[in-house]
Design an enzyme around this catalytic site. Sequence first.
Site, PDB file in Angstrom:
ATOM      1  N   GLY A 192       0.821  -1.145  -0.044  1.00 50.27           N
ATOM      2  CA  GLY A 192       0.017   0.159  -0.099  1.00 50.27           C
ATOM      3  C   GLY A 192       0.936   1.180   0.017  1.00 50.27           C
ATOM      4  O   GLY A 192       0.340   2.162  -0.698  1.00 50.27           O
ATOM      5  N   GLU A 210      -5.759   2.663   7.797  1.00 55.95           N
ATOM      6  CA  GLU A 210      -5.171   1.432   8.303  1.00 55.95           C
ATOM      7  C   GLU A 210      -5.877   1.107   9.713  1.00 55.95           C
ATOM      8  O   GLU A 210      -6.258   2.159  10.426  1.00 55.95           O
ATOM      9  CB  GLU A 210      -3.496   1.935   8.789  1.00 55.95           C
ATOM     10  CG  GLU A 210      -2.828   1.034   9.671  1.00 55.95           C
ATOM     11  CD  GLU A 210      -2.851  -0.440   9.033  1.00 55.95           C
ATOM     12  OE1 GLU A 210      -2.386  -0.812   7.902  1.00 55.95           O
ATOM     13  OE2 GLU A 210      -2.843  -1.249  10.152  1.00 55.95           O
ATOM     14  N   VAL A 244     -12.290  -0.424   8.176  1.00 47.87           N
ATOM     15  CA  VAL A 244     -12.736  -0.197   6.682  1.00 47.87           C
ATOM     16  C   VAL A 244     -14.006  -1.528   6.637  1.00 47.87           C
ATOM     17  O   VAL A 244     -13.492  -2.391   7.026  1.00 47.87           O
ATOM     18  CB  VAL A 244     -12.112  -0.289   5.475  1.00 47.87           C
ATOM     19  CG1 VAL A 244     -12.815  -0.563   4.210  1.00 47.87           C
ATOM     20  CG2 VAL A 244     -11.007   0.894   5.590  1.00 47.87           C
ATOM     21  N   HIS A 447      35.037   5.942   1.924  1.00 47.31           N
ATOM     22  CA  HIS A 447      34.626   7.375   2.175  1.00 47.31           C
ATOM     23  C   HIS A 447      34.458   8.118   0.715  1.00 47.31           C
ATOM     24  O   HIS A 447      35.690   8.068  -0.029  1.00 47.31           O
ATOM     25  CB  HIS A 447      35.750   8.100   2.917  1.00 47.31           C
ATOM     26  CG  HIS A 447      35.027   9.433   3.490  1.00 47.31           C
ATOM     27  ND1 HIS A 447      34.099   9.808   3.904  1.00 47.31           N
ATOM     28  CD2 HIS A 447      35.697  10.660   2.885  1.00 47.31           C
ATOM     29  CE1 HIS A 447      34.051  11.060   4.074  1.00 47.31           C
ATOM     30  NE2 HIS A 447      35.054  11.741   3.432  1.00 47.31           N
TER      31      HIS A 447
END
Length: 468
Positions: A192, A210, A244, A447
């Site tokens: 998602g 969520e 939901v 580096h």
Amino acid sequence: MSATVHDLLVIGAGPAGYVGAIRAAQLGLSVGCVEVEAALGGTCLRVGCIPSKALLESSELYHEAQGGLAKHGIVISQAGLDLAVMMKRKDTVVSSLTGGVAGLFKKNKVARYHGHGQITGRDGDLWQVAVRAQDASVTQVLAHKLLLATGSVVSPLRGVELDGDRIGTSTEALSYPEVPQHLVVIGGGVIGLELGSVWARLGAKVTVLEYTDRILAGTDAEVAAIALKLFKKQGLEFRLGVRVTGARTQGDGCVVECEGQEPVLCDRVLLAVGRSPNTADLGLEQAGITTDKRGRIEVDGHFETGAKGIFAVGDVIAGPMLAHKAEEEAVACVEFMVTGYGHVDYAAIPSVVYTHPEVATVGASEEELREAGRTYRKGTFPFVANGRAKALGQTDGMVKILADAETDRVLGCAIIGPRAGDLIAEVAVAIAFGASSEDIARACHAHPTLAEVVKEAALAVSGRALHM
Ligand SMILES: Cc1cc2nc3c(=O)[nH]c(=O)nc-3n(C[C@H](O)[C@H](O)[C@H](O)COP(=O)(O)OP(=O)(O)OC[C@H]3O[C@@H](n4cnc5c(N)ncnc54)[C@H](O)[C@@H]3O)c2cc1C
């Protein structure tokens, strides 16, 4: 006509199946592989890992071109979007890889069967599989051993009426013909968030609904909280703790119903609440193969099911639903069959969310260590104190390394930041080799590189970070 006999017949040609088939052929077995789809490569190559990463890359470039490059002194007066070209590029990436698997099958002499495979019974000491093609014709194939690698399918959510278009799954979200005005994503997990990020970068309003009170369940909570903050800053809207209860189309749009809250109106819905093992019409019952309460095929330590000679690996069995986990299991399973020895190090399986920035973890999280009562030391180091991250202009995030308090053995790592998915490989190898944080800290890192943040986090485990 007599049926073809193989040493091993693999059902499913995703990362588990095609890798298992190739490894078995390398080890000298005569191998066949049954795949119902025309393209090989499974969910991962066709409608998963690969197309989603292609769109994540393209959408990130578009987003950068829209203003992100100005800080580098690169002025683009107007960046335009040709979504059809973006989708075509994604399709080309997919087809080159799925075609590559077909090439590997040829090279390794893996016989390909195009159709739905179903175990139909025994013929002496051989397993019998019926391969049903699209035109309903059936080919019988016999094999001494079977490897079930049928993967997973999207988990449904009660009340959400998938219509294969406006209310769809990740498969539809990889191919929307236009940028949605308002996309509602149900589920704040990896899929998602990745696909929500794609469409938000391309201009959609994205709302993530969520059920729990956090995103990225199972990921280190501190890192997930940083991710949430950064995604919000990018414009994604989150509604946490929302249940939901339904989604349906209404006119040209969609309505998403949430318990105790106003419904959300939008023009597209992406259901991304997880995936379930795919064992439909596989003939498990005929073979006497059992599944656990989540429908996953049960296997022993050598990936053998309750039916002698039938093995299973990948998403269809327990464990993280990840392509590289599926591949590792397939190789180990086939090596067990042929050589008697195989190995998967479940403590060293990395997991990556390819958002911006990326989130990557390996080994145990702090929550898991606390729950297990392990004493550990923690070293963290932020990207903002790293020269390469500054040069890239990507300074959000940090590396966290967790090491055993007594032995200093690395137990886990969580990274949020640029190229986290690549950086995590070093720590995965360290865990696989039983390395200590001191081992990482004492290894010379080039580096200026982002990998120096991993070294500094390892130094920080014993309070010796140099650049903080
Ligand atoms: C949008 C999305 C993004 C993802 N991104 C990532 C990622 O970035 N990294 C990652 O590690 N994982 C990712 N995943 C998960 C990953 O795709 C799966 O973990 C992986 O594909 C599992 O491999 P598998 O071989 O077990 O199953 P699958 O890839 O699902 O393959 C199973 C195959 O078996 C075939 N099949 C099923 N039943 C039969 C039958 N009876 N006869 C013949 N053929 C059959 C199917 O057609 C399929 O091709 C993603 C998934 C999705 C949906």
